[in-house]
Enzyme design. Structure first.
Site, short mmCIF file in Angstrom:
data_model
loop_
_atom_site.label_atom_id
_atom_site.label_comp_id
_atom_site.label_asym_id
_atom_site.label_seq_id
_atom_site.Cartn_x
_atom_site.Cartn_y
_atom_site.Cartn_z
N HIS A 1 0.81 -1.22 0.00
CA HIS A 1 0.00 0.00 0.00
C HIS A 1 0.84 1.27 0.00
CE1 HIS A 1 0.34 -0.15 4.56
NE2 HIS A 1 0.40 1.15 4.38
N ASP B 1 -0.09 -7.58 1.33
CA ASP B 1 0.44 -6.23 1.51
C ASP B 1 1.96 -6.24 1.66
OD1 ASP B 1 0.48 -3.51 1.77
OD2 ASP B 1 -0.43 -3.44 3.77
N GLN C 1 0.76 6.08 12.23
CA GLN C 1 0.87 6.62 10.88
C GLN C 1 2.32 6.96 10.57
OE1 GLN C 1 -1.69 9.81 12.33
NE2 GLN C 1 -0.51 11.22 11.09
N GLY C 2 2.78 6.55 9.40
CA GLY C 2 4.16 6.77 9.01
C GLY C 2 5.05 5.56 9.23
N ASP C 3 4.55 4.55 9.95
CA ASP C 3 5.32 3.32 10.15
C ASP C 3 4.99 2.26 9.11
OD1 ASP C 3 6.69 4.15 12.47
OD2 ASP C 3 4.97 3.68 13.72
N SER C 4 3.97 2.49 8.30
CA SER C 4 3.57 1.52 7.29
C SER C 4 4.76 1.02 6.48
CB SER C 4 2.55 2.16 6.32
OG SER C 4 1.31 2.31 6.93
#
Length: 265
Positions: free
Chosen positions: A77, A122, A209-212
């Protein structure tokens, strides 16, 4: 529930500001229609320089792990499609994104998991234009032997839900959550074969958020780090009874290895 993929396009400007030197970033807004904000490491502590040499920060606002000197393993993603791509910059070798000793390398190709449609599968590989030498890579689990216990997560994402991206790498430990418990928490939205959950029932510690795309890892039988998950999605950050959901690397290990071989890595 918010899939973390909905935020990645909004994180690029935030990361650029962090890397350029801004320490007071506005939190990225959630995509229209999203009720919550998702994956930095909430409840984390600063990582020491050199502690996790395989950690990678990607310029679109995601994390990753150095799979080989020329390949970064991240989340599907975080990227748009398979094909030539020179737009991504990988930052490596530092916990401080502004460090003068940071290594930056451009991409030249992206491989996104075949059949990825926003649910499951993913994972993706980013090929770097030049090899990165002198940094340890992170092997991936090839069986389910390590898909339980206590895991380590790390990233430059938000330290609280809706918070700013971080300049310094944070780390935390999270316990395994069974598929049955995780699926009950998420109303049946977990894909048990493809996803693995980790977190505390009481919340408080999680990726954000931002660790994906970043790795979830643990020690193997030889006390070496091995990757068992890829930060994928979740409901908010560190909320009680909503553990983080990660791509179960062992399930895709052969496909990842085949793709890596096809990319020369």
């Amino acid at each position: 529930m918010v899939r973390w993929r909905t935020l990645t396009g909004l994180l690029a400007t935030a990361l650029a500001a962090v890397t350029a030197g801004s320490l007071t970033l506005a939190a990225p807004a959630a995509a229209a229609g999203d009720a919550t904000v998702t994956p930095n490491v909430v409840g984390g502590t600063p990582a020491a320089q050199g502690e996790f040499p395989f950690m990678v920060r990607l310029s679109m606002g995601c994390g990753g792990a150095l799979y080989s000197p020329t390949l970064v393993l991240t989340a599907a993603h975080c990227v748009s499609r398979t094909g030539a791509n020179t737009s991504i910059t990988a930052t490596l070798g530092v916990v401080d994104l502004q460090s003068a000793s940071r290594i930056t390398v451009r991409s030249n190709y992206v491989y996104r998991a075949p059949g990825y449609n926003g649910s499951g599968k993913d994972w993706a590989l980013i090929r770097l234009a030049t090899p990165v030498t002198g940094l340890a890579t992170l092997p991936i689990a090839t069986s389910g032997a390590y898909d339980s216990g206590t895991f380590t997560v790390a990233g430059w994402g938000a330290a609280r839900e809706g918070g700013a991206q971080q300049r310094y790498l944070l780390k935390a430990t999270v316990p395994f959550v069974s598929d049955s418990v995780c699926n009950a928490n998420y109303g049946g939205d977990i894909i048990p074969a493809e996803e693995i959950c980790a977190g505390y029932a009481s919340g408080g510690t999680d990726t954000c958020q931002g660790d994906s795309g970043g790795p979830m890892f643990r020690r193997d039988a030889s006390n070496a780090w091995i990757q068992v998950g890829i930060v994928s999605w979740g409901n908010g950050c560190a909320r009680p009874n909503y553990p983080g959901v990660y791509t179960q690397v062992s399930y895709f290990a052969s496909a990842i290895a085949s793709a890596a071989a096809s990319l020369g890595g």
